[in-house]
Write a protein that holds these residues in place. Structure first.
Motif, PDB file in Angstrom:
ATOM      1  N   ALA A   1       0.825  -0.962  -0.060  1.00 42.53           N
ATOM      2  CA  ALA A   1       0.030  -0.192  -0.149  1.00 42.53           C
ATOM      3  C   ALA A   1       0.997   1.176   0.052  1.00 42.53           C
ATOM      4  N   LEU A   2       2.036   1.236   0.805  1.00 42.99           N
ATOM      5  CA  LEU A   2       2.768   2.190   0.640  1.00 42.99           C
ATOM      6  C   LEU A   2       3.242   2.718  -0.676  1.00 42.99           C
ATOM      7  N   PHE A   3       3.806   1.657  -1.595  1.00 44.31           N
ATOM      8  CA  PHE A   3       4.167   1.903  -2.907  1.00 44.31           C
ATOM      9  C   PHE A   3       2.916   2.301  -3.763  1.00 44.31           C
ATOM     10  N   ASP A   4       1.750   2.073  -3.569  1.00 45.23           N
ATOM     11  CA  ASP A   4       0.605   2.217  -4.229  1.00 45.23           C
ATOM     12  C   ASP A   4      -0.147   3.576  -3.900  1.00 45.23           C
ATOM     13  N   LEU A   5       0.746   4.223  -3.135  1.00 44.17           N
ATOM     14  CA  LEU A   5      -0.066   5.715  -2.689  1.00 44.17           C
ATOM     15  C   LEU A   5      -0.279   6.370  -3.700  1.00 44.17           C
ATOM     16  N   VAL A   6       0.620   6.574  -4.809  1.00 47.46           N
ATOM     17  CA  VAL A   6       0.697   7.483  -5.810  1.00 47.46           C
ATOM     18  C   VAL A   6       0.857   6.652  -7.103  1.00 47.46           C
ATOM     19  N   LYS A   7      -0.230   6.664  -8.040  1.00 42.95           N
ATOM     20  CA  LYS A   7       0.152   6.044  -8.998  1.00 42.95           C
ATOM     21  C   LYS A   7       1.133   6.292  -9.986  1.00 42.95           C
ATOM     22  N   ARG A   8       1.373   7.480 -10.344  1.00 46.50           N
ATOM     23  CA  ARG A   8       2.670   7.640 -11.080  1.00 46.50           C
ATOM     24  C   ARG A   8       3.624   8.955 -10.195  1.00 46.50           C
ATOM     25  N   PRO A   9       4.189   8.489  -9.449  1.00 43.50           N
ATOM     26  CA  PRO A   9       5.046   9.513  -8.463  1.00 43.50           C
ATOM     27  C   PRO A   9       5.965  10.228  -9.072  1.00 43.50           C
ATOM     28  N   GLU A  10       5.937  11.575  -8.826  1.00 42.15           N
ATOM     29  CA  GLU A  10       6.935  12.644  -9.369  1.00 42.15           C
ATOM     30  C   GLU A  10       8.204  12.333  -8.570  1.00 42.15           C
ATOM     31  N   ARG A  11       9.309  13.283  -8.989  1.00 46.66           N
ATOM     32  CA  ARG A  11      10.515  13.475  -8.364  1.00 46.66           C
ATOM     33  C   ARG A  11       9.991  13.444  -6.503  1.00 46.66           C
ATOM     34  N   ALA A  12       9.598  14.645  -6.312  1.00 43.97           N
ATOM     35  CA  ALA A  12       9.560  14.901  -4.740  1.00 43.97           C
ATOM     36  C   ALA A  12       8.993  13.498  -3.991  1.00 43.97           C
ATOM     37  N   HIS A  13       7.986  12.907  -4.516  1.00 40.64           N
ATOM     38  CA  HIS A  13       7.298  11.722  -3.950  1.00 40.64           C
ATOM     39  C   HIS A  13       8.454  10.671  -4.235  1.00 40.64           C
ATOM     40  N   ARG A  14       9.162  10.396  -5.452  1.00 40.23           N
ATOM     41  CA  ARG A  14      10.073   9.406  -5.397  1.00 40.23           C
ATOM     42  C   ARG A  14      11.154   9.531  -4.494  1.00 40.23           C
ATOM     43  N   ASP A  15      11.482  10.681  -4.217  1.00 38.59           N
ATOM     44  CA  ASP A  15      12.609  10.988  -3.028  1.00 38.59           C
ATOM     45  C   ASP A  15      12.258  10.630  -1.748  1.00 38.59           C
TER      46      ASP A  15
ATOM     47  N   SER B   1       5.044  -1.998 -21.872  1.00 37.43           N
ATOM     48  CA  SER B   1       3.474  -1.971 -22.141  1.00 37.43           C
ATOM     49  C   SER B   1       3.458  -1.553 -23.485  1.00 37.43           C
ATOM     50  N   PRO B   2       2.671  -1.864 -24.301  1.00 36.77           N
ATOM     51  CA  PRO B   2       2.402  -0.960 -25.399  1.00 36.77           C
ATOM     52  C   PRO B   2       1.707   0.455 -25.077  1.00 36.77           C
ATOM     53  N   ARG B   3       1.051   0.213 -23.872  1.00 31.92           N
ATOM     54  CA  ARG B   3       0.385   1.716 -23.770  1.00 31.92           C
ATOM     55  C   ARG B   3       1.422   2.836 -23.125  1.00 31.92           C
ATOM     56  N   ASP B   4       2.532   2.270 -22.485  1.00 33.39           N
ATOM     57  CA  ASP B   4       3.611   3.058 -22.316  1.00 33.39           C
ATOM     58  C   ASP B   4       4.421   3.469 -23.573  1.00 33.39           C
ATOM     59  N   LYS B   5       4.609   2.659 -24.517  1.00 34.61           N
ATOM     60  CA  LYS B   5       5.181   2.958 -25.720  1.00 34.61           C
ATOM     61  C   LYS B   5       4.680   3.874 -26.733  1.00 34.61           C
ATOM     62  N   ARG B   6       3.088   4.140 -26.465  1.00 33.54           N
ATOM     63  CA  ARG B   6       2.349   5.034 -27.127  1.00 33.54           C
ATOM     64  C   ARG B   6       2.469   6.390 -26.595  1.00 33.54           C
ATOM     65  N   GLN B   7       2.906   6.526 -25.441  1.00 34.20           N
ATOM     66  CA  GLN B   7       2.941   7.864 -24.602  1.00 34.20           C
ATOM     67  C   GLN B   7       4.432   8.407 -24.387  1.00 34.20           C
ATOM     68  N   SER B   8       4.337   9.212 -23.893  1.00 34.49           N
ATOM     69  CA  SER B   8       6.002  10.056 -23.602  1.00 34.49           C
ATOM     70  C   SER B   8       6.650   9.260 -22.580  1.00 34.49           C
ATOM     71  N   ARG B   9       8.037   8.980 -22.764  1.00 37.50           N
ATOM     72  CA  ARG B   9       8.660   8.316 -21.743  1.00 37.50           C
ATOM     73  C   ARG B   9       9.116   9.070 -20.507  1.00 37.50           C
ATOM     74  N   MET B  10       8.820  10.181 -20.490  1.00 36.42           N
ATOM     75  CA  MET B  10       9.131  11.186 -19.349  1.00 36.42           C
ATOM     76  C   MET B  10       8.220  11.084 -18.519  1.00 36.42           C
ATOM     77  N   PRO B  11       8.405  11.222 -17.284  1.00 35.00           N
ATOM     78  CA  PRO B  11       7.269  11.215 -16.237  1.00 35.00           C
ATOM     79  C   PRO B  11       6.414  12.192 -16.198  1.00 35.00           C
ATOM     80  N   SER B  12       5.040  11.709 -16.039  1.00 37.85           N
ATOM     81  CA  SER B  12       3.862  12.574 -15.975  1.00 37.85           C
ATOM     82  C   SER B  12       3.562  12.913 -14.710  1.00 37.85           C
ATOM     83  N   SER B  13       2.557  13.748 -14.525  1.00 36.35           N
ATOM     84  CA  SER B  13       1.897  14.046 -13.115  1.00 36.35           C
ATOM     85  C   SER B  13       1.404  12.864 -12.629  1.00 36.35           C
ATOM     86  N   ALA B  14       1.469  12.926 -10.988  1.00 31.90           N
ATOM     87  CA  ALA B  14       0.903  12.021 -10.367  1.00 31.90           C
ATOM     88  C   ALA B  14      -0.472  11.634 -10.608  1.00 31.90           C
TER      89      ALA B  14
END
Length: 213
Positions: A56-70, A200-213
């Motif tokens: 659950a801790l790792f699942d708190l944010v679906k797409r963690p940005e830099r601050a949350h990753r740190d 995943s194919p979904r990732d390949k269709r999207q930008s490879r840079m992080p998006s917002s959480a």
């Protein structure tokens, strides 16, 4: 004895309540809950409950940005220190391996930062670095090696991802180096590698840079 039973009851109540608290908390503020999840993941008497708190801790944010990753990386180190090496290998490392294999690239990058954070702890034994932490990174990266961007594709995103097997091996080996400076640099390079790994194919269709959480 009474104090111990009291703490145990408190930790149980905390573990039960945290999922509901998290769902009612704004995504941008969920990093504030990390110490509470860490407490449940280290102090609960039941191993299954500790593992669930880690998940659950790792699942708190679906797409963690830099601050949350740190914040996650710092929390992973706290958990490793509080749990001890043996329990960390049995409980924390499997959770990190699951995150390293996650379909979302930001989760993989976050997990890489967590492994790097734990690896540079001077209390972690060389055996654990080389036999547990390094293989986790190696397996995560090379399981998706065919999806790593080419240098040209990487430059489209402004990245500098090493695209050869030998360069990647050097980066991951350095994560387990005895020097904290080398480890920190290698962790950043490893993050870059995982960022450009899109299984995943979904990732390949999207930008490879992080998006917002």
């Amino acid at each position: 004895m009474e104090a111990s039973a009291e703490e145990e009851a408190t930790v149980r109540a905390l573990a039960d309540a945290l999922p509901r608290v998290a769902s009612a908390t704004l995504v941008a503020e969920r990093h504030e809950l990390l110490p509470l999840f860490a407490r449940a993941a280290t102090r609960h008497k039941v191993a299954a409950s500790r593992r669930e708190s880690l998940r659950a801790l790792f699942d708190l944010v679906k797409r963690p940005e830099r601050a949350h990753r740190d914040a996650l990386a710092a929390t992973a180190l706290d958990i490793a220190r509080a749990s001890g090496e043996e329990r960390s290998v049995c409980e924390l490392v499997p959770a990190l391996r699951a995150e390293l294999a996650h379909k979302k690239q930001e989760r993989r990058v976050a997990a890489c930062a967590c492994v790097g954070s734990v690896a540079k702890d001077p209390d972690v034994s060389e055996a654990t670095r080389w036999r547990v932490l390094f293989p986790a990174l190696r397996d995560a990266f090379f399981s998706n090696a065919s999806s790593v961007a080419t240098p040209d594709a990487a430059s489209d995103g402004g990245g500098g991802c090493p695209s050869t097997r030998s360069a990647s091996l050097r980066a991951f080996a350095a994560v387990c180096d005895g020097s904290s400076v080398v480890v920190a640099d290698a962790a950043r390079e490893a993050e870059s590698c995982l960022l450009y790994t899109s299984p995943s194919p979904r990732d390949k269709r999207q930008s490879r840079m992080p998006s917002s959480a």
